[in-house]
Scaffold this motif. Sequence first.
Motif, short mmCIF file in Angstrom:
data_model
loop_
_atom_site.label_atom_id
_atom_site.label_comp_id
_atom_site.label_asym_id
_atom_site.label_seq_id
_atom_site.Cartn_x
_atom_site.Cartn_y
_atom_site.Cartn_z
N VAL A 254 0.84 -1.20 0.00
CA VAL A 254 0.00 0.00 0.00
C VAL A 254 0.88 1.25 0.00
O VAL A 254 0.63 2.20 -0.74
CB VAL A 254 -0.95 0.01 1.21
CG1 VAL A 254 -1.74 1.33 1.25
CG2 VAL A 254 -1.92 -1.16 1.17
N ALA A 255 1.90 1.23 0.84
CA ALA A 255 2.82 2.38 0.92
C ALA A 255 3.49 2.64 -0.43
O ALA A 255 3.67 3.80 -0.83
CB ALA A 255 3.87 2.14 2.00
N ASN A 256 3.85 1.58 -1.13
CA ASN A 256 4.47 1.75 -2.45
C ASN A 256 3.52 2.40 -3.45
O ASN A 256 3.93 3.24 -4.26
CB ASN A 256 4.95 0.39 -2.98
CG ASN A 256 6.12 -0.16 -2.21
OD1 ASN A 256 6.87 0.58 -1.56
ND2 ASN A 256 6.30 -1.48 -2.26
N VAL A 257 2.24 2.02 -3.38
CA VAL A 257 1.25 2.65 -4.25
C VAL A 257 1.12 4.13 -3.91
O VAL A 257 1.09 4.99 -4.80
CB VAL A 257 -0.12 1.95 -4.11
CG1 VAL A 257 -1.18 2.69 -4.95
CG2 VAL A 257 -0.04 0.49 -4.54
N ILE A 258 1.06 4.42 -2.62
CA ILE A 258 0.92 5.82 -2.18
C ILE A 258 2.14 6.64 -2.59
O ILE A 258 2.01 7.78 -3.05
CB ILE A 258 0.69 5.88 -0.66
CG1 ILE A 258 -0.68 5.27 -0.32
CG2 ILE A 258 0.77 7.33 -0.16
CD1 ILE A 258 -0.95 5.13 1.16
N GLU A 259 3.32 6.06 -2.45
CA GLU A 259 4.54 6.77 -2.88
C GLU A 259 4.46 7.13 -4.36
O GLU A 259 4.85 8.23 -4.77
CB GLU A 259 5.77 5.91 -2.60
CG GLU A 259 6.15 5.85 -1.13
CD GLU A 259 7.32 4.91 -0.88
OE1 GLU A 259 7.59 4.06 -1.75
OE2 GLU A 259 7.94 5.02 0.19
N GLY A 260 3.97 6.19 -5.17
CA GLY A 260 3.84 6.46 -6.61
C GLY A 260 2.85 7.60 -6.87
O GLY A 260 3.09 8.45 -7.73
N ILE A 261 1.74 7.61 -6.13
CA ILE A 261 0.76 8.68 -6.28
C ILE A 261 1.36 10.03 -5.88
O ILE A 261 1.20 11.03 -6.57
CB ILE A 261 -0.49 8.37 -5.42
CG1 ILE A 261 -1.22 7.13 -5.97
CG2 ILE A 261 -1.44 9.57 -5.41
CD1 ILE A 261 -2.32 6.62 -5.07
N VAL A 262 2.09 10.01 -4.76
CA VAL A 262 2.72 11.26 -4.28
C VAL A 262 3.70 11.81 -5.32
O VAL A 262 3.67 13.00 -5.66
CB VAL A 262 3.44 11.02 -2.94
CG1 VAL A 262 4.26 12.25 -2.54
CG2 VAL A 262 2.44 10.68 -1.84
N LEU A 263 4.56 10.95 -5.81
CA LEU A 263 5.59 11.40 -6.74
C LEU A 263 4.99 11.89 -8.06
O LEU A 263 5.54 12.79 -8.70
CB LEU A 263 6.59 10.27 -7.00
CG LEU A 263 7.41 9.85 -5.78
CD1 LEU A 263 8.25 8.62 -6.10
CD2 LEU A 263 8.30 11.00 -5.30
N GLU A 264 3.87 11.34 -8.43
CA GLU A 264 3.25 11.73 -9.70
C GLU A 264 2.43 13.00 -9.58
O GLU A 264 2.32 13.78 -10.53
CB GLU A 264 2.35 10.60 -10.21
CG GLU A 264 1.72 10.89 -11.56
CD GLU A 264 0.98 9.69 -12.15
OE1 GLU A 264 0.08 9.91 -12.96
OE2 GLU A 264 1.34 8.56 -11.78
N HIS A 265 1.84 13.23 -8.38
CA HIS A 265 0.86 14.32 -8.26
C HIS A 265 1.30 15.47 -7.37
O HIS A 265 0.57 16.45 -7.26
CB HIS A 265 -0.46 13.75 -7.74
CG HIS A 265 -1.11 12.81 -8.69
ND1 HIS A 265 -1.93 13.22 -9.72
CD2 HIS A 265 -1.04 11.45 -8.79
CE1 HIS A 265 -2.34 12.17 -10.40
NE2 HIS A 265 -1.82 11.08 -9.87
N SER A 266 2.46 15.36 -6.73
CA SER A 266 2.88 16.46 -5.86
C SER A 266 3.78 17.43 -6.62
O SER A 266 4.26 17.15 -7.71
CB SER A 266 3.62 15.92 -4.65
OG SER A 266 4.78 15.19 -5.04
#
Length: 215
Positions: free
Chosen positions: A203-215
């Motif tokens: 789950v954390a890996n998915v969230i990291e991907g979302i953060v890096l793409e959208h922040s």
Amino acid sequence: MLFGKLLPREGNFYEMFNQHAGRVVEAAHAFALLVKNYDDAELREKYNREVDHAERAADRVTHEVNRLIHKTFITPIDRDQIHKLINTMDDVADLLQDSAETMALYDLRRVNEEITRLTDLAVKCVERVREAVALIGSLGDAATAEAALKTCEEIDRLESDSDRVMRAAMSKLFREEPDVREVLKLKAIYELLETITDKCEDVANVIEGIVLEHS
């Protein structure tokens, strides 16, 4: 005007992520109480039911998110990310339920220190997942994005701790437990509990991907 009405609010997804994370935390806390009160058969059954209830509630949220993905024209984040995040979170809830059911199915007679430690780490991981999920709706803020990444790093550390505890538990089990049946029971339970933290790391890996793409 009609076109606008057909587009669900983007906030719906973030709200449902938070709802689901809350249900998973409920399941984790109920499981921890099951472990803590394992010697009391009545309480053990009570908390087992609470785990089941929380897991079913999480399933309903997962179903709704997956349904909404197909009805929403514009999503706040990538559809694949939404699908992967909610379903990986749901895997955590499933594993908590599986752990409780396995302990009952295998007629585990007592809870040892290793199960207690693995449970504690699993609960901490699940709580950190909830914290990270709560942040992804505000990733435009740099401080929020950084906080989300730090929380994901903490989940990774907890998973590593859980892996070390499981390896030590397995080593002790095979060295000291003479009853083959107990070895099989405990091995299965250790592995399930450690897999909870593995899935939290996913789950954390998915969230990291979302953060890096959208922040």
